[in-house]
Design a protein around this motif. Structure first.
Motif, PDB file in Angstrom:
ATOM      1  N   ALA A 361      -0.056   5.158   2.497  1.00  0.00           N
ATOM      2  CA  ALA A 361      -0.762   3.920   2.158  1.00  0.00           C
ATOM      3  C   ALA A 361       0.108   3.157   1.171  1.00  0.00           C
ATOM      4  N   GLN A 362      -0.111   1.860   1.087  1.00  0.00           N
ATOM      5  CA  GLN A 362       0.718   1.039   0.203  1.00  0.00           C
ATOM      6  C   GLN A 362      -0.131   0.002  -0.505  1.00  0.00           C
ATOM      7  N   ALA A 363       0.395  -0.471  -1.641  1.00  0.00           N
ATOM      8  CA  ALA A 363      -0.271  -1.514  -2.432  1.00  0.00           C
ATOM      9  C   ALA A 363       0.769  -2.572  -2.796  1.00  0.00           C
ATOM     10  N   GLY A 364       0.888  -3.611  -1.973  1.00  0.00           N
ATOM     11  CA  GLY A 364       1.837  -4.680  -2.248  1.00  0.00           C
ATOM     12  C   GLY A 364       3.270  -4.201  -2.341  1.00  0.00           C
ATOM     13  N   HIS A 365       3.660  -3.275  -1.483  1.00  0.00           N
ATOM     14  CA  HIS A 365       4.933  -2.585  -1.647  1.00  0.00           C
ATOM     15  C   HIS A 365       5.711  -2.551  -0.334  1.00  0.00           C
ATOM     16  N   PRO A 366       7.062  -2.521  -0.370  1.00  0.00           N
ATOM     17  CA  PRO A 366       7.844  -2.383   0.861  1.00  0.00           C
ATOM     18  C   PRO A 366       7.491  -1.111   1.627  1.00  0.00           C
ATOM     19  N   ALA A 367       7.478  -1.215   2.953  1.00  0.00           N
ATOM     20  CA  ALA A 367       7.117  -0.084   3.809  1.00  0.00           C
ATOM     21  C   ALA A 367       8.229   0.970   3.824  1.00  0.00           C
ATOM     22  N   PRO A 368       7.902   2.228   4.160  1.00  0.00           N
ATOM     23  CA  PRO A 368       8.942   3.260   4.309  1.00  0.00           C
ATOM     24  C   PRO A 368       9.883   2.903   5.457  1.00  0.00           C
ATOM     25  N   LEU A 369      11.128   3.333   5.335  1.00  0.00           N
ATOM     26  CA  LEU A 369      12.111   3.167   6.401  1.00  0.00           C
ATOM     27  C   LEU A 369      12.408   4.533   7.004  1.00  0.00           C
ATOM     28  N   LEU A 370      12.374   4.612   8.340  1.00  0.00           N
ATOM     29  CA  LEU A 370      12.611   5.871   9.053  1.00  0.00           C
ATOM     30  C   LEU A 370      13.932   5.775   9.809  1.00  0.00           C
ATOM     31  N   PHE A 371      14.806   6.756   9.583  1.00  0.00           N
ATOM     32  CA  PHE A 371      16.110   6.821  10.255  1.00  0.00           C
ATOM     33  C   PHE A 371      16.124   8.033  11.178  1.00  0.00           C
ATOM     34  N   LEU A 379       8.558   1.355   9.187  1.00  0.00           N
ATOM     35  CA  LEU A 379       7.269   1.818   9.658  1.00  0.00           C
ATOM     36  C   LEU A 379       6.214   0.740   9.444  1.00  0.00           C
ATOM     37  N   GLY A 380       5.161   0.784  10.283  1.00  0.00           N
ATOM     38  CA  GLY A 380       4.089  -0.200  10.165  1.00  0.00           C
ATOM     39  C   GLY A 380       3.439  -0.165   8.795  1.00  0.00           C
ATOM     40  N   THR A 381       2.995  -1.327   8.332  1.00  0.00           N
ATOM     41  CA  THR A 381       2.454  -1.437   6.987  1.00  0.00           C
ATOM     42  C   THR A 381       0.939  -1.601   7.027  1.00  0.00           C
ATOM     43  N   PRO A 382       0.179  -0.629   6.556  1.00  0.00           N
ATOM     44  CA  PRO A 382      -1.277  -0.803   6.468  1.00  0.00           C
ATOM     45  C   PRO A 382      -1.629  -1.797   5.364  1.00  0.00           C
ATOM     46  N   VAL A 383      -2.847  -2.345   5.441  1.00  0.00           N
ATOM     47  CA  VAL A 383      -3.267  -3.350   4.478  1.00  0.00           C
ATOM     48  C   VAL A 383      -3.333  -2.749   3.074  1.00  0.00           C
ATOM     49  N   GLY A 384      -3.024  -3.562   2.068  1.00  0.00           N
ATOM     50  CA  GLY A 384      -3.088  -3.074   0.692  1.00  0.00           C
ATOM     51  C   GLY A 384      -2.593  -4.105  -0.300  1.00  0.00           C
ATOM     52  N   ALA A 385      -3.447  -4.490  -1.255  1.00  0.00           N
ATOM     53  CA  ALA A 385      -3.075  -5.453  -2.286  1.00  0.00           C
ATOM     54  C   ALA A 385      -2.474  -4.730  -3.480  1.00  0.00           C
ATOM     55  N   PHE A 386      -1.874  -5.487  -4.410  1.00  0.00           N
ATOM     56  CA  PHE A 386      -1.320  -4.907  -5.625  1.00  0.00           C
ATOM     57  C   PHE A 386      -2.391  -4.109  -6.368  1.00  0.00           C
ATOM     58  N   LEU A 387      -1.974  -2.996  -6.953  1.00  0.00           N
ATOM     59  CA  LEU A 387      -2.878  -2.232  -7.804  1.00  0.00           C
ATOM     60  C   LEU A 387      -3.233  -3.064  -9.026  1.00  0.00           C
ATOM     61  N   GLY A 388      -4.527  -3.102  -9.356  1.00  0.00           N
ATOM     62  CA  GLY A 388      -4.984  -3.880 -10.492  1.00  0.00           C
ATOM     63  C   GLY A 388      -5.350  -5.298 -10.138  1.00  0.00           C
ATOM     64  N   ALA A 389      -5.190  -5.688  -8.848  1.00  0.00           N
ATOM     65  CA  ALA A 389      -5.442  -7.074  -8.456  1.00  0.00           C
ATOM     66  C   ALA A 389      -6.926  -7.412  -8.445  1.00  0.00           C
ATOM     67  N   GLY A 390      -7.794  -6.447  -8.202  1.00  0.00           N
ATOM     68  CA  GLY A 390      -9.230  -6.715  -8.159  1.00  0.00           C
ATOM     69  C   GLY A 390      -9.988  -5.506  -7.668  1.00  0.00           C
ATOM     70  N   SER A 391     -11.219  -5.365  -8.130  1.00  0.00           N
ATOM     71  CA  SER A 391     -11.981  -4.158  -7.818  1.00  0.00           C
ATOM     72  C   SER A 391     -12.378  -4.065  -6.351  1.00  0.00           C
ATOM     73  N   GLY A 392     -12.374  -5.176  -5.614  1.00  0.00           N
ATOM     74  CA  GLY A 392     -12.817  -5.138  -4.231  1.00  0.00           C
ATOM     75  C   GLY A 392     -11.706  -5.046  -3.208  1.00  0.00           C
ATOM     76  N   ALA A 393     -10.484  -4.718  -3.619  1.00  0.00           N
ATOM     77  CA  ALA A 393      -9.356  -4.679  -2.679  1.00  0.00           C
ATOM     78  C   ALA A 393      -9.504  -3.527  -1.682  1.00  0.00           C
ATOM     79  N   ASP A 394      -9.063  -3.775  -0.442  1.00  0.00           N
ATOM     80  CA  ASP A 394      -9.094  -2.753   0.616  1.00  0.00           C
ATOM     81  C   ASP A 394      -7.701  -2.165   0.813  1.00  0.00           C
ATOM     82  N   TYR A 395      -7.675  -0.876   1.186  1.00  0.00           N
ATOM     83  CA  TYR A 395      -6.406  -0.186   1.420  1.00  0.00           C
ATOM     84  C   TYR A 395      -6.511   0.607   2.722  1.00  0.00           C
ATOM     85  N   GLY A 396      -5.561   0.338   3.617  1.00  0.00           N
ATOM     86  CA  GLY A 396      -5.519   1.052   4.874  1.00  0.00           C
ATOM     87  C   GLY A 396      -4.596   2.261   4.800  1.00  0.00           C
ATOM     88  N   GLN A 397      -4.498   2.979   5.916  1.00  0.00           N
ATOM     89  CA  GLN A 397      -3.702   4.201   5.972  1.00  0.00           C
ATOM     90  C   GLN A 397      -3.037   4.292   7.335  1.00  0.00           C
TER      91      GLN A 397
END
Length: 466
Positions: A361-371, A379-397
C-alpha cells in the motif's frame, strides 16, 4: 449635495489634463510591472514563506495602484454632473473604486443628512431608507471603535479639525467592513460650524492585503529563525547524525524465496538540512518481511522525532499482523491527530516467502519498481493520500507474485521526479548482471549519488533468492 467647501477657502482649480494623463500612463505601466513580478512569484512553491510574503506585497501594491489609477481618472474627468432628479444614477460596478467610495453631509442646523448611493452600498443599507444622522451612525460601528468615531466627530464639530481616521462597521448581513473617513466642517458666514461633510471609503480589501503582508513577513521571520536554529542544532559533520530508519539492515537470510536486502541514504546537496527520508526492514513473527520507505515533509531536528514516531508505530502495527492498507490508514490518523500535524509520503510492503507473495500500500509515494529478466516496470499504484492529510483518507492495497531472481526497488520521492522513472528502469540490464542486492545499491549510488538534489533520498533493494 451642497458643495464641500469652507466659507473661507476658495475653490481649487483642477490640474491640467495633460499632466494627469501622464500620471495615469505611468501608474498603469507600473501596474503592469508589478503584476509581472507577482506572476513570477506565483510560479514558486506555495509552501515557501518568502514566496508567500513576496506575493502578499505584490497584491498590496496592486490594490494601491488600482485605486490610484481610478482616482487619477476621476481627477481627469472632473466633478460628476448632477443626475436628473427623475432618473436614478447607474449603480457602479461591484468591486470598482466608485463602489467603494461614498460621501455624506450632515446639516447641524436642521439635523438633516444626505448620503450618496455608494455609501448606502458600503454600509449595506437600503437606499430607500433615510440616511442615519450623526447620532445614529455609531449604531453600525463595532463597540471598540465607537469611541474613536465619537472623538473624530467631536473634534470636527467643536474644534473645526479635519477628520481622518478609520473604524469598523458590521453590515446588516453580518459582513464586517473597514471604513476610512475623511471630512471637514463647513463654516457659516460667522465662522461657526453649519454642517459636516465626509468621504467614506471601503478599505477592507486593502487592510486584508496589509494584514497578509504582516502575517507572511512574520512567517518568513519565524521560518528563517527556525532554519538558523536548526542549522545550529544539526550535528557536524553531517554523517555523524544518527537518524531513525537509516541504520544497517539486519534481516536474517536463508531459505527458499527469502530476500537479499540492501539499502542506502543519498544525502541532499551540501548545506541542506537533514530531511525525514527513511528505509526499514522488519522480520515478522509469522516469517513474513515488512519493508518500508518514506519521507516526512520538512527539515531539521524535529523531523527526526516525527520519523521515530512514525517508524515505531509502523513496526508495532506490522508485528501485530496489520495489513499494509490498514497500516497506512492508522498511520494517517496518527500523524493527523498529532499536536503538531505532519505530512509524509510512505510505501509499505509485506512479503510472504513461501508463496513469494508481495502485498503493498502507498500514501502519496512512488510505486515499487520490479525488475525481471533484464527489464523493469512500475507496479500498479493503489489509491492513497499523504499520511496526515486528513482523517477520512482511503488507502487501497495491491498484490503480486514474485519469481526467483526478481529484484524489487523501493525509493523515496527525493531520488528523482516520478516522470523520470525511465532512468531507473533503464538500469535493468546492469541489475541483471549484479550478483547481490548490495551490488545494485552501488549502481544506484554511482548513477544518482552526485546529483546535487534538494532532499535526502533513500533506496531499498530486495532480491528474491533461489
Amino acid at each position: 449635495m451642497p458643495s464641500h467647501l469652507s466659507a473661507d477657502h476658495p475653490a481649487a482649480q483642477p490640474p491640467g489634463r495633460g499632466s494627469v494623463d501622464a500620471l495615469i500612463t505611468q501608474t498603469r505601466r507600473l501596474k503592469g510591472d508589478v503584476d509581472a513580478v507577482r506572476r513570477d512569484a506565483q510560479e514558486d512553491d506555495t509552501t515557501d514563506p518568502q514566496g508567500r510574503w513576496q506575493r502578499a506585497l505584490c497584491d498590496l501594491a496592486l490594490h494601491q495602484l488600482e485605486d490610484l489609477d481610478a482616482h487619477l481618472a476621476q481627477l481627469r474627468e472632473g466633478p460628476p454632473a448632477p443626475a436628473p432628479q427623475a432618473a436614478a444614477p447607474a449603480a457602479p460596478a461591484q468591486g470598482s473604486l466608485l463602489s467603494r467610495v461614498g460621501s455624506a453631509e450632515w446639516n447641524l442646523l436642521t439635523d438633516d443628512a444626505v448620503w450618496s448611493e455608494e455609501l448606502y452600498g458600503i454600509l449595506g443599507r437600503d437606499p430607500a431608507a433615510p440616511p442615519l444622522t450623526l447620532d445614529e451612525l455609531p449604531s453600525l460601528v463595532l463597540d471598540e471603535d465607537r469611541p474613536k468615531l465619537t472623538a473624530m466627530v467631536t473634534d470636527c464639530l467643536v474644534d473645526a479639525r479635519p477628520i481622518d481616521g478609520e473604524f469598523r462597521v458590521v453590515r446588516p448581513d453580518g459582513e464586517p467592513r473597514t471604513v476610512h473617513m475623511m471630512g471637514e466642517p463647513v463654516l457659516d458666514a460667522d465662522g461657526g460650524t453649519a454642517s459636516m461633510w465626509a468621504v467614506l471609503r471601503d478599505v477592507s480589501a486593502l487592510r486584508r492585503s496589509q494584514w497578509e503582508v504582516r502575517e507572511t513577513r512574520d512567517s518568513l521571520q519565524r521560518h528563517q529563525s527556525g532554519t538558523q536554529t536548526g542549522r545550529r542544532l544539526t550535528v557536524e559533520p553531517r554523517e555523524s547524525v544518527v537518524l531513525p530508519g537509516r541504520g544497517p539492515l539486519r534481516l536474517p537470510h536463508g531459505g527458499a524465496g527469502s530476500l537479499d536486502l540492501a539499502a542506502h541514504c543519498l544525502p541532499a546537496a551540501a548545506g541542506s538540512l537533514t530531511g525525514g527520508a527513511w528505509y526499514d526492514a522488519l522480520a515478522l513473527p509469522d516469517g513474513r518481511t515488512l519493508l518500508s520507505v518514506g519521507d516526512l515533509i520538512g527539515h531539521g531536528p524535529a523531523v527526526a522525532t516525527d520519523t521515530a514516531l512514525t517508524l515505531g508505530a509502523l513496526r508495532g502495527m506490522g508485528m501485530a499482523g496489520t495489513d499494509p492498507a490498514q497500516l497506512m490508514s492508522w498511520l494517517n490518523q496518527l500523524l493527523h491527530a498529532n499536536a503538531q500535524p505532519a505530512l509524509a509520503g510512505a510505501l509499505c510492503c509485506r512479503y510472504r516467502p513461501d508463496t513469494r507473495t508481495l502485498t503493498w500500500a502507498q500514501a502519496g509515494h512512488p510505486a515499487p519498481l520490479l525488475f525481471r529478466d533484464g527489464t523493469g516496470r512500475r507496479l500498479g499504484t493503489p489509491v492513497g493520500a499523504f499520511l496526515g492529510a486528513g482523517s477520512g483518507a482511503d488507502y487501497g492495497q495491491a498484490e503480486a507474485t514474485l519469481e526467483e531472481g526478481d529484484l524489487l526497488l523501493l525509493h523515496t520521492a527525493g531520488l528523482m521526479p516520478e516522470d523520470r522513472a525511465h532512468r531507473l528502469l533503464g538500469l535493468a540490464p546492469r541489475f541483471r548482471e549484479a550478483r547481490t542486492a548490495q551490488d545494485c545499491v552501488r549502481t544506484l549510488v554511482e548513477e544518482f549519488g552526485g546529483s546535487g538534489r534538494d532532499e535526502d533520498a533513500c533506496v531499498l533493494v530486495a532480491r528474491v533468492t533461489p
